[in-house]
Design a protein around this motif. Structure first.
Motif, PDB file in Angstrom:
ATOM      1  N   ILE A  54       1.520  -3.324  -5.839  1.00 32.05           N
ATOM      2  CA  ILE A  54       1.084  -4.357  -6.777  1.00 32.05           C
ATOM      3  C   ILE A  54       1.386  -3.947  -8.210  1.00 32.05           C
ATOM      4  N   GLU A  81      -3.774 -10.857  -5.454  1.00 31.53           N
ATOM      5  CA  GLU A  81      -3.475 -10.002  -6.603  1.00 31.53           C
ATOM      6  C   GLU A  81      -1.972  -9.806  -6.751  1.00 31.53           C
ATOM      7  N   ASP A 132      -3.796  -9.701   4.268  1.00 31.99           N
ATOM      8  CA  ASP A 132      -4.026  -8.539   3.418  1.00 31.99           C
ATOM      9  C   ASP A 132      -4.929  -8.900   2.247  1.00 31.99           C
ATOM     10  N   GLU A 133      -5.914  -8.053   1.967  1.00 30.57           N
ATOM     11  CA  GLU A 133      -6.884  -8.350   0.909  1.00 30.57           C
ATOM     12  C   GLU A 133      -6.266  -8.381  -0.488  1.00 30.57           C
ATOM     13  N   TYR A 134      -5.057  -7.836  -0.620  1.00 32.71           N
ATOM     14  CA  TYR A 134      -4.432  -7.781  -1.934  1.00 32.71           C
ATOM     15  C   TYR A 134      -3.391  -8.874  -2.151  1.00 32.71           C
ATOM     16  N   THR A 137       3.735  -6.021   3.989  1.00 35.34           N
ATOM     17  CA  THR A 137       2.369  -5.716   4.383  1.00 35.34           C
ATOM     18  C   THR A 137       2.246  -5.656   5.903  1.00 35.34           C
ATOM     19  N   ARG A 194       0.839  -1.201   0.000  1.00 29.85           N
ATOM     20  CA  ARG A 194       0.000   0.000   0.000  1.00 29.85           C
ATOM     21  C   ARG A 194       0.874   1.252   0.000  1.00 29.85           C
TER      22      ARG A 194
END
Length: 228
Positions: free
Chosen positions: A64, A92, A87-89, A82, A57
């Motif tokens: 990303i 991805e 982590d929601e990403y 992170t 982030r």
């Protein structure tokens, strides 16, 4: 051989702290620091490091997008930083080409070890951990993947021999090289050869990418039970 590293984080204290820990190692050199993803990509292009540590982030170009660009354009391997272990990403980032993850409160020795492991061409997560992590995210995101993309991914398996497909299946289930060797009744050296050929034929960077491929091609169904 010196491992060249770029550290990218929008928090200066975190960035500088990681850089200082790494730079005092005899076999590691921090060649650049960056405060956002765009600067990180530029630094990688300029310095050609072996490893880039990227905060997921960051303002502007996030970690990303930076990871995606770095993995597409260079041989530099990426490790995502992170604050959260869920982590929601994460998925991805894995799909973008990340070779592993570190929490920002990582211990000094683990940070150094992680950089060395990734620089050596290995994934940072143990196979069983990677399988569970990716299974969680592929289960959540599977319905978002277009059918055409799934079919195209499955066609990639046509390049593999029967034994290589079997190796990919076992990789996807989270087995180590020793466990794969036992399952196939071959030596670990032979397994390493099979794994190398699977990665080369499918254009994959490491075991994490192989696990993703096993799920995306339908070789393993999301929600399958863990390997014992």
């Amino acid at each position: 051989m010196t491992i060249r590293v770029v550290v990218a984080d929008d928090q200066e204290l975190v960035r500088s702290g990681f850089a200082m820990i790494l730079d005092v190692q005899e076999d590691i050199e921090v060649v650049a620091e960056a405060g956002d993803g765009a600067a990180a990509v530029a630094a990688v292009r300029r310095h050609s490091p072996d490893v880039a540590l990227l905060d997921i982030r960051m303002p502007g170009t996030d970690g990303i997008e930076a990871c995606r660009a770095i993995c597409a354009e260079t041989a530099c391997r990426t490790v995502m930083l992170t604050t959260f272990d869920a982590d929601e990403y994460v998925y991805e980032a894995l799909h973008a080409g990340a070779s592993g993850f570190l929490l920002k409160d990582v211990r000094r020795d683990d940070l150094v070890h992680a950089v060395r492991v990734v620089a050596a061409g290995e994934s940072l997560l143990a196979p069983s951990v990677a399988r569970r992590l990716i299974e969680e995210y592929t289960t959540v995101t599977a319905r978002q993947v277009p059918v055409a993309a799934v079919l195209a991914a499955a066609e990639r398996l046509g390049a593999l021999t029967a034994r290589e497909r079997e190796t990919l299946l076992l990789l996807g289930r989270g087995l180590s090289n020793a466990e794969i060797a036992a399952a196939l009744v071959v030596s670990e050296h032979t397994v390493k050869t099979h794994v190398g050929r699977v990665l080369a034929k499918l254009g994959l960077r490491d075991r994490i990418q192989a696990v993703i491929c096993a799920y995306e091609t339908g070789l393993i169904a999301a929600g399958s039970p863990p390997a014992e």
